[in-house]
Design an enzyme around this catalytic site. Structure first.
Site, PDB file in Angstrom:
ATOM      1  N   THR A 350       0.836  -1.185   0.000  1.00 50.28           N
ATOM      2  CA  THR A 350       0.000   0.000   0.000  1.00 50.28           C
ATOM      3  C   THR A 350       0.875   1.239   0.000  1.00 50.28           C
ATOM      4  OG1 THR A 350      -1.673  -1.177   1.304  1.00 50.28           O
ATOM      5  CG2 THR A 350      -1.797   1.217   1.330  1.00 50.28           C
ATOM      6  N   GLY A 433      -1.259  -3.548   5.482  1.00 51.08           N
ATOM      7  CA  GLY A 433      -2.354  -4.509   5.537  1.00 51.08           C
ATOM      8  C   GLY A 433      -2.999  -4.565   6.909  1.00 51.08           C
TER       9      GLY A 433
END
Length: 528
Positions: A350, A433
């Protein structure tokens, strides 16, 4: 104040605008947009687009995003859910082998319709000062002309080589030399440059209609997917009301479910009942309480977080202080509990970034393709990596988060924002995550309870409880590790860092912005 004889760096400080991302190219582009008159949302989208090119293992236009932002003129905190849905023709069963607990990571059924481009274009149109074509220009240039791969990107790229080799398009695009790219080597993705150019020319229709959407749909259907061009044409995100709670007088805001942000709020509600500031910042007592609060909060996350258009969510009860007090009764400050079921943890890739402009409009922005290089399913012409967010669904048909047509899965990526006296104070996020609620809680309490500045709070060593193990980074003091063992923690050493992160603090009295960027990644915070 940090010890200047030890490795590290000072927080960035500025008076006009600031951006913090985990790649220097993206931070520089964001500052250039701010200096040329762009709003915070313009700078954030431009930076996110650059990251979609230069950090392909983490993010991309085939992924999703979530945003929290404030307009200083109104003071309102606004949320945007830019997560995509499953195909409307998706069946509710037969999506995984018999006995599987989740959808396989490279399955076409793991690919939800990407929501990022819809979010970027809508937010710029509604709240920006510049045109999307201008904001995408730097990303297009990097994709077409190339960029040097940074060290953390190269490390992550290498770790995903075996997964990339499962898809011939991924091999051609991301293993162009027959192997992963190495630090300092120049990488280009001309197909992605063409896709971004179509978006620059046509806005969201450049992605959700026409040749890009058709190629994605055709490729996924060739793999057995149920996606249609209509699924793309009707895809759209939505403005949402943030969910908020208070922690020691600070209002903390997150995106509501299907996002896991409420997990961090529940952890903070639990920890508020302890005098953390009297403990050692890196001591076993503090970290033990974080672990126990996290185990309880993740238990509830795994049980309840879902697409609330399809199932009920007990928001008021979970956020109530009385509920947190009841959960605290299950925690022993001296011993790890043995009766809690372990939450099902998973790492993801991410990018998180934050921007504050000279008008003090604030943006907390996160974009992801979930696993490293997402599903590793890459479109043949445009070189778009497709996310695998469908892995976030439960295969239990009776679960609130059960997979089904037209649904959003539980989502791990979460932007954060904290307000003091009704004004934005901390704009922050931590990637990783399932780790993210832990990370949000760790850095926020570092500032509120221990007086750390943004860079110090982000730099602090981290631990995470995963599958009955307490996973510690190398920098956690040995004395702390030994005390955690005595408390019953099963300690294992982390094989990779726990996430990354950025934070900007606003000192309204001095008119100063204070920024930090995680040394676990390649980026930096800059201001002007």
């Amino acid at each position: 104040m940090r010890d200047f004889q030890l490795p590290g760096r000072s927080a960035a400080m500025a008076m006009n605008g600031m951006a913090a991302t985990h790649n220097p190219h993206a931070t520089r582009v964001a500052i250039e947009v701010l200096r040329s008159g762009g709003a915070a949302i313009d700078a954030a989208v431009a930076a996110a687009a650059v990251l979609a090119v230069v950090e392909p293992q983490q993010t991309g236009i085939g992924g999703d995003c979530f945003v929290l932002f404030t307009n200083n003129a109104t003071g309102e905190v606004i949320g945007y859910n830019g997560s995509g849905r499953t195909p409307h023709a998706l069946p509710t069963s037969g999506l995984a082998p018999e006995g599987a607990t989740q959808i396989e990571d490279s399955s076409p059924h793991s690919v939800t319709v990407p929501g990022a481009i819809d979010a970027w274009t809508r937010l710029v149109a509604d709240h920006g000062r510049k045109e999307i074509a201008e904001l995408l220009a730097p990303a297009i240039s990097f994709a077409r002309n190339g960029f040097p791969v940074h060290p953390r990107v190269a490390r992550d790229w290498s770790a995903e080589a075996a997964r990339l080799r499962r898809d011939p398009n991924a091999v051609r695009v991301f293993l162009p030399r027959g192997r992963p790219m190495r630090a300092g080597e120049v990488f280009r993705n001309p197909g992605l440059a063409e896709a971004l150019s179509l978006i620059a020319a046509k806005g969201r229709d450049g992605f959700y209609k026409g040749p890009v959407a058709k190629e994605i749909v055709d490729y996924l259907r060739s793999l057995g997917g149920y996606h249609t061009e209509e699924d793309f044409a009707i895809a759209e995100g939505e403005y949402v009301t943030p969910v908020c709670s208070t922690y020691r007088g600070i209002e903390v805001c997150q995106i509501p479910p299907n996002n896991q942000g409420i997990t961090a709020l529940l952890m903070l509600n639990i920890l508020e009942g302890y005098g953390l500031s009297a403990l050692e910042p890196l001591g076993a007592e503090r970290l033990h309480l974080e672990v126990e609060a996290g185990r309880l909060a993740y238990r509830d996350r795994d049980a309840f977080v879902c697409d609330t258009r399809h199932a009920a969510f007990p928001l008021e009860e979970i956020l109530s202080k009385d509920y947190a007090a009841r959960l605290r009764e299950e925690i022993s400050p001296q011993r790890i509990a043995t009766h809690l079921p372990p939450p099902l943890m998973r790492k993801s890739d991410t990018v998180y970034l934050t921007v504050v402009d000279r008008d003090r409009n604030c943006v907390s922005f996160i974009n992801s393709v979930y696993s490293g290089f997402g599903s590793t399913r890459v479109t043949p012409t445009y070189g778009i990596t497709l996310q695998n967010r469908g892995m976030g669904f439960s295969l239990d048909p009776n679960h609130p988060n059960a997979v089904g047509p037209g649904k959003r899965p539980l989502h791990t990526i979460m932007p954060g924002m904290a307000l003091k006296d009704g004004r934005p104070w901390l704009v922050y996020g931590v990637m990783g995550g399932d780790y993210q609620p832990f990370g949000h809680t760790h850095v926020l309490t570092g500032v509120t309870d221990f007086g750390l500045d943004p860079q110090e709070a982000i730099d602090q060593p981290r631990i995470f409880h995963s599958m009955d193990k307490t996973v510690v980074e190398h920098s956690v003091p040995q004395k702390t590790i030994e005390l955690l063992r005595k408390m019953g923690h099963s300690i294992v050493e982390a094989t990779e860092p726990h996430g990354g992160g950025q934070m900007i603090m606003i000192d309204w009295d001095e008119g100063v912005l204070i920024g930090g960027s995680d040394g676990r990644m390649d980026g930096c915070a800059l201001g002007y």
